[in-house]
Enzyme design. Sequence first.
Site, mmCIF file in Angstrom:
data_model
loop_
_atom_site.group_PDB
_atom_site.id
_atom_site.type_symbol
_atom_site.label_atom_id
_atom_site.label_comp_id
_atom_site.label_asym_id
_atom_site.label_seq_id
_atom_site.Cartn_x
_atom_site.Cartn_y
_atom_site.Cartn_z
ATOM 1 C CB CYS A 88 -28.291 -12.918 64.791
ATOM 2 S SG CYS A 88 -28.653 -11.785 66.152
ATOM 3 C CB SER A 89 -23.630 -12.178 64.114
ATOM 4 O OG SER A 89 -24.346 -11.158 63.443
ATOM 5 C CB CYS A 90 -25.453 -9.537 69.349
ATOM 6 S SG CYS A 90 -27.133 -9.399 68.718
ATOM 7 C CB CYS A 135 -24.703 -13.634 69.166
ATOM 8 S SG CYS A 135 -26.425 -13.208 68.809
HETATM 9 FE FE FE Z 1 -27.008 -11.448 67.511
#
Ligand code: FE
Length: 216
Positions: free
Chosen positions: A118-120, A115
């Site tokens: 961000c950090s999906c 991602c």
């Molecule tokens: Fe994300």
Amino acid sequence: MTDYDSAKIAALHRELHSHLPSDPALRVKVLESLLVDKGMIDRKTIDSWVEVYAEEIGPKRGAHVVAKAWTDPAFKERLMADAPSAIEELGYLGVATGHLNVVENTDDVHNLVVCTLCSCYPFSVLGIAPNWYKTAAYRSRAVRDPRGVLDEFGVELADDVEVRVWDSTAELRYLVLPQRPAGTDDMGEADLAKLVSRNSMIGTDRDLAKYINGAD
Ligand code: FE
């Protein structure tokens, strides 16, 4: 006069700091304490959610999905066509918000999930994301230099293997379907699931034969 050994003091200082939680961990603790103090959340509830995501969901659900796809061609077909509803067949509800796409590794293709924003992450099947997944270094390099990143994870790819990088969003997350290792024809779904590492479902692990006989 007392001796002042600055090198010794500095070493002691570093030693003491090495026992402190990281800065983000301290910030989370402070937030948690404030919310508990204000009666907005209950510490036991937080602990049980962390335990559920760390021990029960991730990455066992993902490994189950993969092993099922390896052993049941009709399930695999449904999984590739519509992952959320196929996964729901296994009794796992709540495939997070948005859609989940399954991308399949083959002899000629390797998939890597990131991602960049961000950090999906498909936490409903993989549990809590590993820390490296959230780092700026992984998020930028997975796109710029996926082969270099894979090399650092110990994934050796022949030059003719195509690397596909999938950039996740909150609306669209990805799960890699790794290849079933050779020599596992007589293994059942439960034993096969034990060969499926979390990283193989993100794409930073590939050859799962090394886990046969619990070698790794
Ligand atoms: Fe994300």
